[in-house]
Motif scaffolding. Structure first.
Motif, mmCIF file in Angstrom:
data_model
loop_
_atom_site.group_PDB
_atom_site.id
_atom_site.type_symbol
_atom_site.label_atom_id
_atom_site.label_comp_id
_atom_site.label_asym_id
_atom_site.label_seq_id
_atom_site.Cartn_x
_atom_site.Cartn_y
_atom_site.Cartn_z
ATOM 1 N N SER A 149 -13.621 -1.260 12.111
ATOM 2 C CA SER A 149 -13.301 -1.818 13.421
ATOM 3 C C SER A 149 -14.102 -3.074 13.731
ATOM 4 C CB SER A 149 -13.543 -0.769 14.507
ATOM 5 O OG SER A 149 -14.912 -0.394 14.547
ATOM 6 N N LEU A 150 -15.232 -3.276 13.056
ATOM 7 C CA LEU A 150 -16.015 -4.483 13.268
ATOM 8 C C LEU A 150 -15.377 -5.705 12.611
ATOM 9 C CD1 LEU A 150 -19.655 -3.177 12.728
ATOM 10 C CD2 LEU A 150 -18.613 -3.860 14.887
ATOM 11 N N VAL A 151 -14.680 -5.493 11.504
ATOM 12 C CA VAL A 151 -14.191 -6.610 10.693
ATOM 13 C C VAL A 151 -12.694 -6.829 10.839
ATOM 14 C CG1 VAL A 151 -14.056 -7.510 8.319
ATOM 15 C CG2 VAL A 151 -16.068 -6.224 9.057
ATOM 16 N N ASN A 152 -11.942 -5.756 11.142
ATOM 17 C CA ASN A 152 -10.485 -5.892 11.050
ATOM 18 C C ASN A 152 -9.884 -6.830 12.090
ATOM 19 O OD1 ASN A 152 -10.666 -4.355 13.372
ATOM 20 N ND2 ASN A 152 -9.687 -2.548 12.530
ATOM 21 N N ASP A 153 -10.573 -7.060 13.206
ATOM 22 C CA ASP A 153 -10.044 -7.999 14.195
ATOM 23 C C ASP A 153 -9.897 -9.393 13.605
ATOM 24 O OD1 ASP A 153 -9.858 -6.085 16.161
ATOM 25 O OD2 ASP A 153 -11.845 -6.476 16.965
ATOM 26 N N ALA A 154 -10.849 -9.784 12.758
ATOM 27 C CA ALA A 154 -10.765 -11.107 12.129
ATOM 28 C C ALA A 154 -9.526 -11.203 11.241
ATOM 29 C CB ALA A 154 -12.031 -11.365 11.308
ATOM 30 N N THR A 155 -9.252 -10.151 10.469
ATOM 31 C CA THR A 155 -8.064 -10.151 9.619
ATOM 32 C C THR A 155 -6.798 -10.215 10.458
ATOM 33 O OG1 THR A 155 -9.271 -8.749 8.054
ATOM 34 C CG2 THR A 155 -6.902 -8.935 7.744
ATOM 35 N N ALA A 156 -6.739 -9.409 11.516
ATOM 36 C CA ALA A 156 -5.534 -9.354 12.345
ATOM 37 C C ALA A 156 -5.291 -10.669 13.078
ATOM 38 C CB ALA A 156 -5.651 -8.201 13.338
ATOM 39 N N ILE A 157 -6.342 -11.276 13.614
ATOM 40 C CA ILE A 157 -6.174 -12.540 14.344
ATOM 41 C C ILE A 157 -5.673 -13.635 13.415
ATOM 42 C CG2 ILE A 157 -7.448 -14.362 15.539
ATOM 43 C CD1 ILE A 157 -9.196 -12.145 16.774
ATOM 44 N N THR A 158 -6.189 -13.660 12.189
ATOM 45 C CA THR A 158 -5.730 -14.661 11.227
ATOM 46 C C THR A 158 -4.276 -14.410 10.834
ATOM 47 O OG1 THR A 158 -7.981 -14.822 10.368
ATOM 48 C CG2 THR A 158 -6.226 -15.750 9.022
ATOM 49 N N ALA A 159 -3.929 -13.148 10.555
ATOM 50 C CA ALA A 159 -2.540 -12.823 10.223
ATOM 51 C C ALA A 159 -1.617 -13.165 11.392
ATOM 52 C CB ALA A 159 -2.429 -11.344 9.869
ATOM 53 N N TYR A 160 -2.076 -12.918 12.592
ATOM 54 C CA TYR A 160 -1.281 -13.240 13.786
ATOM 55 C C TYR A 160 -1.030 -14.745 13.878
ATOM 56 C CZ TYR A 160 -0.760 -14.645 18.665
ATOM 57 O OH TYR A 160 -0.359 -15.270 19.819
ATOM 58 N N LYS A 161 -2.049 -15.555 13.643
ATOM 59 C CA LYS A 161 -1.882 -17.007 13.729
ATOM 60 C C LYS A 161 -0.865 -17.518 12.723
ATOM 61 C CE LYS A 161 -6.536 -18.014 15.497
ATOM 62 N NZ LYS A 161 -7.864 -18.633 15.180
ATOM 63 N N VAL A 162 -0.904 -16.977 11.498
ATOM 64 C CA VAL A 162 0.043 -17.396 10.473
ATOM 65 C C VAL A 162 1.462 -16.978 10.862
ATOM 66 C CG1 VAL A 162 0.718 -17.121 8.058
ATOM 67 C CG2 VAL A 162 -1.708 -17.335 8.665
ATOM 68 N N ALA A 163 1.642 -15.721 11.287
ATOM 69 C CA ALA A 163 2.968 -15.244 11.677
ATOM 70 C C ALA A 163 3.484 -16.001 12.897
ATOM 71 C CB ALA A 163 2.918 -13.747 11.965
ATOM 72 N N LEU A 164 2.587 -16.306 13.843
ATOM 73 C CA LEU A 164 3.002 -17.022 15.056
ATOM 74 C C LEU A 164 3.453 -18.437 14.715
ATOM 75 C CD1 LEU A 164 3.219 -16.932 18.160
ATOM 76 C CD2 LEU A 164 0.895 -17.880 18.232
ATOM 77 N N ALA A 165 2.744 -19.097 13.786
ATOM 78 C CA ALA A 165 3.141 -20.447 13.389
ATOM 79 C C ALA A 165 4.558 -20.453 12.826
ATOM 80 C CB ALA A 165 2.156 -20.998 12.364
ATOM 81 N N ALA A 166 4.896 -19.430 12.056
ATOM 82 C CA ALA A 166 6.257 -19.331 11.519
ATOM 83 C C ALA A 166 7.257 -19.006 12.624
ATOM 84 C CB ALA A 166 6.316 -18.265 10.426
ATOM 85 N N ALA A 167 6.849 -18.155 13.576
ATOM 86 C CA ALA A 167 7.772 -17.715 14.627
ATOM 87 C C ALA A 167 8.110 -18.837 15.605
ATOM 88 C CB ALA A 167 7.176 -16.533 15.383
ATOM 89 N N VAL A 168 7.176 -19.723 15.898
ATOM 90 C CA VAL A 168 7.439 -20.782 16.875
ATOM 91 C C VAL A 168 7.975 -22.039 16.219
ATOM 92 C CG1 VAL A 168 5.674 -19.928 18.452
ATOM 93 C CG2 VAL A 168 5.065 -21.671 16.772
ATOM 94 N N GLY A 169 8.182 -21.990 14.890
ATOM 95 C CA GLY A 169 8.815 -23.106 14.208
ATOM 96 C C GLY A 169 7.876 -24.178 13.734
ATOM 97 N N GLU A 170 6.579 -23.893 13.662
ATOM 98 C CA GLU A 170 5.624 -24.894 13.194
ATOM 99 C C GLU A 170 5.496 -24.891 11.676
ATOM 100 O OE1 GLU A 170 1.971 -24.255 15.194
ATOM 101 O OE2 GLU A 170 2.722 -24.880 17.153
ATOM 102 N N GLY A 171 6.102 -23.908 11.044
ATOM 103 C CA GLY A 171 6.070 -23.855 9.590
ATOM 104 C C GLY A 171 4.837 -23.156 9.084
ATOM 105 N N ALA A 172 5.014 -22.266 8.136
ATOM 106 C CA ALA A 172 3.890 -21.548 7.534
ATOM 107 C C ALA A 172 4.297 -21.091 6.150
ATOM 108 C CB ALA A 172 3.503 -20.346 8.385
ATOM 109 N N THR A 173 3.409 -21.250 5.195
ATOM 110 C CA THR A 173 3.677 -20.846 3.819
ATOM 111 C C THR A 173 2.672 -19.793 3.412
ATOM 112 O OG1 THR A 173 2.216 -22.547 2.893
ATOM 113 C CG2 THR A 173 4.521 -23.168 3.294
#
Length: 531
Positions: A149-173
């Motif tokens: 629980s101390l570390v997983n927030d960092a993983t989730a926030i990063t995964a969220y940013k990548v998925a959000l970039a793809a969802a809003v049309g900014e492009g993500a690979t």
């Protein structure tokens, strides 16, 4: 948020949390329930989770206090299962839950569904720590859950940013996502490593406990802000700094430690209480935005997603527990063969919390082209129901489940024996040092005072051994317990005399405060908490 609603939130949540201590219901669950009920009381202001407040202002101190209470050595010993959960499981849950939501919910795009998967992937540090404390999990299981629980927030926030970039049309690979993850993870760890030594140096060179604890309160915010400023993970920076400071906490003076423990206990109590109450208070906000979905279908999606989230954790934890043993002879030699019970508890203890909701509320209202972000309201609703479902269903059933499975409890006798042996070794070193000092004429003391030093040392050495002995058949106390109780009664008698002398104007208030502080320190030493 205006001042009065904020004060009402803090006061109300603290009152509910205090009342929860007198009930068998864990405080997080009672706070969430109270928030749900109060949210529909007429006149109660609308509390909306602001990610710009939750993530930089509430998350750092909660992570900091959880990390300083954790053991760096225990976490290092459990680094493999912690990494598999905090990184592997979060990414696995993002993909599995996201794909399931895409199949399940009509009109939810795959990229939006992956945003939802990343949002609900991480079990919450506050929820895991609060429930683990209450139910008394075995030490290894608690270490794994806290480390995750101390570390997983960092993983989730990063995964969220990548998925959000793809969802809003900014492009993500995929390559860009991996690069962003590595930048956030390595940058956060690196920033923590850079900051931890100078912060600790300053702590040990400040001469006043008040200044040292002021620095302690600022540290998590500073570490988080500096790391985020360079696009690294503020979560990991806070955790690294906190683990280091907690590991080296013995190097600061006793006054700082006493004050720091009290301060952070209060801060954690207030923040944890307010955070869980805020979760419940989000219900009207969530439902008001759900307009385009029918109630029955939305409820069905919520139940189905909750089941998928729970099953997904089981699907990851059991293979992650047993496959490495099958594939590595070194792991089989080094670690005991686990039963099915501990992985079951770890799987069931995946409560979600305020971080998931805060991330969900940070989803923008519009996409890249100015169009509405399709599915945002459904993501908020499903995140909310998943958080509530895990807290209520898993949180309520976890204590009886642990009792039914009969997990091996901590060996209190062995721990007390180890403590007694450690105290005996330390006492022998102290005795040798005392005799060396008293042999020097510069340290000459009258015999009564020298004997008092020896008596205090002997008392400290014997106190732990006495806990292994028989108890008083009348009171049920150990000899050590009786000693501490009588010491407290004597100190209380002294305290009453000092107050009477102040009231009679024989001493002033400043002298009273000085005298009471001395008694407080003596009482803290005589009536220390024994666990």
């Amino acid at each position: 948020m205006h001042v009065m609603p904020l004060l009402l939130l803090i006061a109300g949540s603290a009152a509910v949390a205090g009342a929860a201590r007198r009930t068998p219901v864990p405080a997080p669950l009672l706070l969430v329930a109270a928030g749900l009920v109060v949210s529909y009381v007429p006149g109660v202001p609308e509390y909306t989770l602001d990610p710009h407040v939750i993530l930089p202002l509430l998350l750092p101190p909660l992570l900091y206090t959880a990390a300083t209470d954790s053991s760096y050595l225990d976490l290092r010993a459990q680094i493999r299962p912690v990494a598999l959960l905090s990184v592997g499981y979060v990414l696995f849950a993002t993909l599995v839950v996201g794909w399931a939501a895409y199949v399940l919910v009509p009109d939810l795009s795959l990229t939006a569904a992956l945003v939802l998967g990343a949002v609900v992937a991480p079990p919450d540090a506050v929820a895991a720590t609060a429930v683990a404390r209450r139910v008394g999990l075995p030490s290894r299981v608690t270490t794994i859950l806290q480390g995750e629980s101390l570390v997983n927030d960092a993983t989730a926030i990063t995964a969220y940013k990548v998925a959000l970039a793809a969802a809003v049309g900014e492009g993500a690979t995929w390559a860009g996502g991996i690069g962003e993850f590595l930048l956030a993870a390595l940058g956060g760890i690196g920033m923590g490593l850079v900051l931890m030594v100078p912060i600790h140096w300053i702590r040990t060179h400040l001469n006043e406990a008040l200044l040292q604890n002021s620095l302690s309160l600022l540290t998590p915010f500073f570490a988080y802000a500096v790391a985020e400023q360079v696009h690294a993970s503020g979560v990991l920076a806070v955790v690294v700094v906190a683990l280091y400071l907690g590991h080296r906490n013995w190097e600061v003076d006793f006054a700082t430690r006493l004050q720091e423990e009290a301060v952070w206990k209060m801060v954690a109590f207030i923040l944890e209480s307010a955070v869980f109450a805020l979760i419940g208070l989000q219900l009207p906000v969530i439902l008001n935005g759900l307009g385009e979905y029918e109630g029955a279908s939305a409820a069905w999606y919520a139940v189905a997603l909750f089941v998928i989230v729970v099953v997904t954790r089981f699907a990851w934890v059991y293979p992650a527990t047993f496959l490495p043993r099958l594939l590595s002879a070194r792991i089989r030699e080094r670690e005991e063969n686990p039963s099915w019970k501990a992985p079951f508890i770890i799987s069931w203890a995946g409560m979600r919390g305020v971080v998931s909701l805060a991330i969900a509320f940070s989803i923008p209202l519009t996409a890249h082209g100015g169009e509405d972000f399709a599915g945002r309201n459904m993501i908020l609703f499903l995140t909310f129901t998943t958080v509530i479902g895990t807290l209520v269903v898993q949180g309520l059933t976890l204590p009886p489940l642990i009792g039914m499975l009969k997990l091996p409890e901590r060996d209190q006798q062995a721990e007390t024996l180890a403590e007694a042996n450690a105290q005996a070794q330390a006492s022998r070193a102290a005795e040798r040092r005392l005799e060396e000092l008293l042999s020097d004429d510069r340290n000459a003391l009258p015999s009564p005072l020298a004997d008092r030093l020896r008596t205090v040392l002997e008392r400290r050495r014997n106190a732990v051994w006495e806990r292994l002995g028989q108890v008083n058949t009348v009171t049920g106390e150990t000899v050590d317990g009786t000693y501490r109780r009588l010491s407290r009664e004597m100190i209380s008698a002294e305290r009453e005399v000092f107050v009477k002398l102040r009231d009679a104007r024989h001493i002033d208030d400043e002298m009273l405060r000085n005298l009471l502080r001395r008694l407080d320190l003596e009482e803290a030493a005589a009536f220390r908490e024994v666990t």
